[in-house]
Design a protein around this motif. Structure first.
Motif, PDB file in Angstrom:
ATOM      1  N   LEU A 136       0.836  -1.069  -0.149  1.00 43.34           N
ATOM      2  CA  LEU A 136       0.016   0.133  -0.024  1.00 43.34           C
ATOM      3  C   LEU A 136       0.833   1.170  -0.051  1.00 43.34           C
ATOM      4  O   LEU A 136       0.650   2.255  -0.840  1.00 43.34           O
ATOM      5  N   TYR A 190      -2.769   3.019   7.758  1.00 40.49           N
ATOM      6  CA  TYR A 190      -2.819   1.577   7.670  1.00 40.49           C
ATOM      7  C   TYR A 190      -2.445   1.045   9.228  1.00 40.49           C
ATOM      8  O   TYR A 190      -3.210   0.064   9.404  1.00 40.49           O
ATOM      9  N   CYS A 204      -6.094  -3.825   4.604  1.00 39.75           N
ATOM     10  CA  CYS A 204      -5.658  -2.777   3.324  1.00 39.75           C
ATOM     11  C   CYS A 204      -6.807  -2.406   2.540  1.00 39.75           C
ATOM     12  O   CYS A 204      -6.730  -1.316   1.966  1.00 39.75           O
TER      13      CYS A 204
END
Length: 510
Positions: free
Chosen positions: A20, A113, A127
């Motif tokens: 990510l 995150y 995610c």
């Protein structure tokens, strides 16, 4: 015993969070790339101010960049970020500015995150919400100082959540240190005070409810003490206490706020802003389905930052970094309570837990470091770095190049298009501008005067004369360009599809 080859493979496998981060960085450098410098001219202004500070080894306290406000008191509330952007430009041109922007964007996404994961959300679910946070932050992805605020809001939120969940209270001591940097990076430091204040109020309420809890009492004192230290830290800037009324006062300038496009409410027809609509919709559904009592702190943060984002589109990234961890936690709670193991939600939750067990054995960071390095090298390669330029169909790139190459000497002060001011400061720093995007400095009076001239309001010619304007740089299809074309005392010096240059002449000599 684990074989060496297995250990190497494990170290080289990416985690979902690492992917990510790399996605956010790659998106900035290779998908957004030239679009970074097509939104407005403010990046040019910030680079120019930073260059001035580096060259003169002094932070300007009066305006030296315009002819309309020259010598007026100037509050340098973004000087540190401007120095960093200028340094990046000196090292690698606008590609360097894009790299710095990408790193800040990736940092904010990564911290969000991590905050989601700290709620105990399995990696695949985290995610998915990390991608949603990524899209929300991309709404206002520009190479400007507010990128530091988005990353710092994400960091403040992560640290405050960690302490609230029982982490070491000494983590709070990092917040005043971060605040010293923040007040010199961007005026968005106010959001840091909002976050600490809300967490302090939450701790106070919980203390009042328990009465006898020494732990709740201690946390409350720590948070209010941190708030006080942050207030003292905010005074460590070139303007001192004057920074506060300057920053908060702008929010009350209704005309200037309405004049600035990014302060307007979001347009839900915009592709990226649809992600904000999706987040609001999902949040409504999840909260309606939860059967347990919702944490009031999370609910209050959700409502507050959603209101901020609905009021002003530029606040959507802040909604993303603050609220997505809570939405992910609420959704995970809903999925984990599926009674029927055969439902799609229950199966997805079971699969996510399995992926989480595998991913927990991976370090992840080596792939991130290698990936960031490779992407950076790719961005500064000779054939690709040229993609980072100010858009010629938005800014007067060809006009400025022509004037400079032809040896054009500005006959006097200029009247320039509002969004071109920052670009003009960057591309032709010797020319003081009429106005640029820093409306908090130029104020309502000059901004109104600029608009009156551009749209030919009564007295527009007198305003140009009173400012001593000798040449004009505006779009060829603007009302002002059409009027100057018809006047004998103004001559068209240059024109292309983006910009027209008019020069003042004596009547009858053109």
């Amino acid at each position: 015993m684990e074989r060496r080859s297995d250990r190497v493979i494990r170290w080289l496998l990416p985690t979902l969070g690492g992917l990510l981060i790399l996605l956010a960085y790659a998106f900035t450098l290779f998908l957004r790339k030239g679009g970074l410098f097509a939104g407005d001219g403010d990046p040019g202004r910030h680079i120019r101010v930073g260059s001035f500070i580096i060259e003169n080894r002094a932070i300007p306290r009066v305006d030296v960049f315009s002819h309309t406000m020259q010598g007026r008191e100037f509050i340098p509330f973004e000087w540190l970020s401007e120095v960093l952007f200028s340094a990046a430009d000196s090292l690698a041109g606008l590609a360097g500015v894009a790299i710095l922007t990408g790193l800040l964007f990736a940092t904010a996404v990564g911290l969000t995150y991590q905050a989601i994961r700290r709620f105990g959300v399995p990696a695949p679910v985290a995610c998915a919400f990390g991608v949603l946070a990524f899209l929300l932050q991309a709404v206002h992805l520009h190479p400007r100082p507010h990128m530091f605020t988005t990353a710092l809001v994400a960091l403040f939120s992560l640290l405050l959540l960690e302490v609230r969940r029982g982490g070491s209270r000494r983590l709070l001591l990092t917040l005043p240190v971060l605040m010293v940097a923040w007040v010199n990076l961007h005026g968005g430091f106010l959001v840091g005070f909002i976050l600490v204040g809300i967490f302090a109020a939450d701790a106070l309420v919980r203390w009042m409810q328990t009465r006898t809890s020494s732990d709740a009492r201690e946390l409350t004192l720590w948070l209010f003490g941190t708030l006080g230290l942050c207030l003292l830290a905010s005074l460590l800037n070139p303007a001192g206490w004057a920074l506060w009324p300057h920053t908060t006062g702008y929010l009350g300038e209704t005309y200037l706020v309405d004049f600035t496009q990014e302060y307007k409410s979001p347009d839900f027809h915009d592709t990226l802003i649809k992600s904000f609509l999706a987040a609001l919709t999902l949040g409504t559904i999840v909260l309606a389905q939860l059967r347990t009592r919702v944490d009031l702190l999370g609910l209050f943060l959700w409502v507050l930052f959603a209101a901020f984002a609905l009021h002003s589109a530029r606040n959507i990234p802040l909604f993303g970094v603050v609220c997505m961890p809570w939405l992910a936690a609420w959704t995970s709670e809903l999925l984990s309570r599926e009674d029927d193991a055969n439902t799609i939600g229950a199966r997805f939750w079971s699969w996510s837990q399995g992926i989480q067990r595998v991913e927990s054995t991976l370090p992840g960071w080596p792939v991130v470091v290698i990936g960031l390095a490779l992407l950076t090298v790719g961005a500064v390669q000779e054939g690709r770095s040229g993609a980072y330029v100010f858009a010629e169909d938005v800014f007067p790139v060809a006009a400025v190049d022509h004037l400079q190459e032809s040896g054009f000497v500005p006959p006097g002060p200029v009247y320039n298009e509002f969004i071109w001011g920052g670009y003009l400061l960057y591309a032709w720093p010797e020319v003081p501008v009429f106005i640029d995007g820093q409306t908090d400095f130029y104020g309502e009076e000059l901004t109104r005067e600029y608009r009156d001239i551009r749209f030919l309001q009564p007295g527009w010619r007198e305003s140009l004369a009173s400012r001593g304007v000798e040449w004009v740089l505006v779009p060829p299809d603007s009302p002002l360009a059409a009027a100057l074309t018809l006047l004998e005392d103004w001559a068209l010096h240059y024109s292309d599809e983006t910009a027209a240059v008019f020069v003042s002449v004596e009547p009858g000599t053109s």
